[in-house]
Enzyme design. Sequence first.
Site: not given
Length: 608
Positions: A2, A27, A75, A99-100, A483, A487, A490, A506, A603
Amino acid sequence: MCGIVGYVGKNKAQDFLISGLKRLEYRGYDSAGIVTLDNDGKATLVRAKGKITNLEDKLKNNKKDDKIGIGHTRWATHGEPSEKNAHPHQVDKLFLVHNGIIENYKELKAELNEYDFKSDTDSEVLAALINSFYGDGKYPLTNAVVQALKLVKGTYGIAVVSELNPNEIVVARSGSPLVIGIGHDETLIASDASALLGHTKRAIYLNDGEVATVTANNIEIKTLNAEPVSAKVEKIETNLAAIQKGGYAHFLLKEIMEQPESLTETLRGRVNIEDGVVHLGGPGIPETELRRIKHIVIVGCGTAYHAGLLASYYIEQFTPEITVETVIASEYRYRQAYIPEDSVALIVSQSGETADTLACLREIKKRGVRTVGIVNAIGSTIAREVDGGTYVHVGPEISVASTKAFTSQVIAMVMFGLTIAQAKGVKNAIIRPYVTEISKLPEAIKEVLNEAEGTVRKIVKKYVSYDHGIYLGRDVAYPTAMEGALKLKEIAYVDANAYAFGELKHGPLALIDDRFFELALLPEGELYDKAVSNVQEVLARGGHIIAVTNVDKFDLSVESIIKINSEIKIFAPLLMNLVSQLFAYYMTVEKGYNVDQPRNLAKSVTVE
Ligand code: M6R
């Protein structure tokens, strides 16, 4: 996550609120809203689900010259993305953006049973709680905010205005950032300093437990216990160019391509090539203490975690008497993990605001362990709470997918490891090759990016129809594979997982069929032949291999090859990761998805 903006001053509040919210778009959000007040206190509240352009459409019929207001991008956490759940929330004459997360909102809501809640959010409960202390406005708004916040459990960054006093904004924070920008006859509020650029370079970063009463020409800060705070005015170092696309189609491509420069900034003044040593002042650990370090715990989430994992492989190579453990912050904060004596904790975060990483930092500090930040965002909460730290200085990273931060985080941590090795008297012959390669990396990155971009772009077309990818590597190439897979999933929404080559037999080998492609990272080195055998096993089962390698005489007959030509050997995986970054980028472009703001993601993850 947010975003919050606020304005009080001589200009039209709506203009700053909308431009500020647009700056915070990166964000991640799913609805937006603003409220402004005219001189008599009459409010204009406009909210919309979806993008800020939807809000702008609605504002066309609600243009106001009002000089005070607050705004928000939400968000969703409690309640679906919708207009009724969007902020600002109105309770009588009071408006709040938050926010939070208010963890005890259910209990508080039960107490406020006379109020008819209109949304499903925890934030509206906070608005109603503040209003219950504020009543008809006889009591100052700031006092009402303080009384309410004393009852709240959870995290918040808030801004509150009231029709009963259209000259002031009350802001407060605990665990969610807030910056107050000081202009000429105007004061601006934002949850991220980037929203203030172009308006002012002077800012106050609010600390947890502080409440500020803000007017056009005055800022009064107190703690929740009513102790006055004399705030430090800081300079915002970022410039406007750093948060613009600069001719690139997407922020992500810009951020991938600017890695030669961003890494140069990470290295500036920290590498002495002649002596083959590094100098990191930031952590501020005396040499006697550096010598005693026996254990490093590296804490991060997502890409920061992968950077830590890769760095741990390197640090173990040149400081054999040290153990390095890299942990996922969201897990570690609830583990009963033992941290041995003579440990140091590296707290890795691009944003410096990630809730889980911050919680680990606080827990680790309580145990008396020294903490060192590997942070990008200057003045962020983690940067301010660690005992010492090394900024990676890559500039603002706008795209949700982290790229340039990863490269610099790895190198910053390796340099921290080298600092310990130097103090412990590890021979320069062991350290020097690392230092030499580090100094050559920016140029090597430039060359690889220039060469690989076209090749990757072409190769991607072959794999656009695949919904599954397997990334493979071993040793230093394994965290790099992790990594790369992150990428791809996402931003291109391809189900991508990483495996250590040695793990294939395995289980994962059973997956190999025509629905999967396999991206194999094959750096030259001791384990190369073993990795090649693993590739053969995949090929024998009909795998679709894309080999990324720096081996000159690579002679495996695989579907696609991306060659890395560089004298860099130790850090070759970082060069290979550039290929993974470009691969994910072009895959996303081909699929036509939103590159910089992938669905469901934010973000900076400031809630648990
Ligand atoms: O700001 P941080 O480095 O603490 O963020 C950690 C993760 O949220 C972040 O790396 C995330 O995984 C990225 N979207 C990955 O590209």
